[in-house]
Design an enzyme around this catalytic site. Sequence first.
Site, short mmCIF file in Angstrom:
data_model
loop_
_atom_site.label_atom_id
_atom_site.label_comp_id
_atom_site.label_asym_id
_atom_site.label_seq_id
_atom_site.Cartn_x
_atom_site.Cartn_y
_atom_site.Cartn_z
N CYS A 86 5.03 -10.95 4.05
CA CYS A 86 5.83 -12.35 3.64
C CYS A 86 6.71 -12.70 4.54
CB CYS A 86 6.16 -12.06 2.18
SG CYS A 86 6.16 -13.40 1.25
N HIS A 194 1.00 -8.94 -0.27
CA HIS A 194 2.05 -7.99 -0.58
C HIS A 194 1.12 -6.78 -0.79
CE1 HIS A 194 6.04 -9.75 -0.53
NE2 HIS A 194 5.36 -10.80 -0.96
N GLU A 196 2.12 -3.73 -0.59
CA GLU A 196 2.93 -2.69 -1.27
C GLU A 196 3.23 -2.80 -2.86
OE1 GLU A 196 5.95 -6.28 -0.70
OE2 GLU A 196 4.07 -5.45 0.31
#
Length: 229
Positions: A86, A194, A196
């Site tokens: 990002c 994302h 994560e």
Amino acid sequence: MKFAVLVFPGSNCDIDCYKAVEDTVGEPVDYVWHTATDLSPYDCILVPGGFSYGDYLRCGAISRFAPVMKEVAKAAAEGKYILGICNGFQILTEAGLLPGALRRNLSMKFRCHDTVLKVANNQTPFTKDYAAGEEIVIPIAHGEGNYYCDDETLARLQANNQIVFTYRDNPNGSVTDIAGICNEQGNVLGMMPHPERAVDALLGTDDGKRMFTSILNAWRDRHGAASVR
């Protein structure tokens, strides 16, 4: 293997990245402040999402001048793994470590939801645990995720198989649905979604987990160690 999670003023996904490493591969991981001038102890550097320096000027435009970015460039040249997520992707393009730029979403609105990605290249250190063409669910959260590059750069990305992820339903207007690209050497990856935030089924999807196991397995393959699954 040792991971570094960079922290800039305004980073807000640093903790997510740190916990993702702990929860998926259990390898040593440190937070590294943006003023750091030595990344030599680390094998993989994560540049997290957020609003570094408040996104003033434009996303990543100030962060690219942080002292730590000289070390990131050095690490990239040495073949270490660099993952920008990002805002981290935006920083890597501003720093010239990846081509192109991220512009405002075509809708001019912030988009925050799950999105379906296609694994366009599973031959990178970040995607080796995915199948070629596999569709995975990874969340997005960005207002400036519209990837742009000129025709010459796009042709080069396509010829070198540097387009790593594409969107099934393009949420931001990115050229040819690009969600993530790597450098020519394949050791630097930038992506807007994302991973994560997608490492446990409790989060709605654990499709991001294999991003981190891929990195560890690529490192272990390089060093002649056993892979993890």
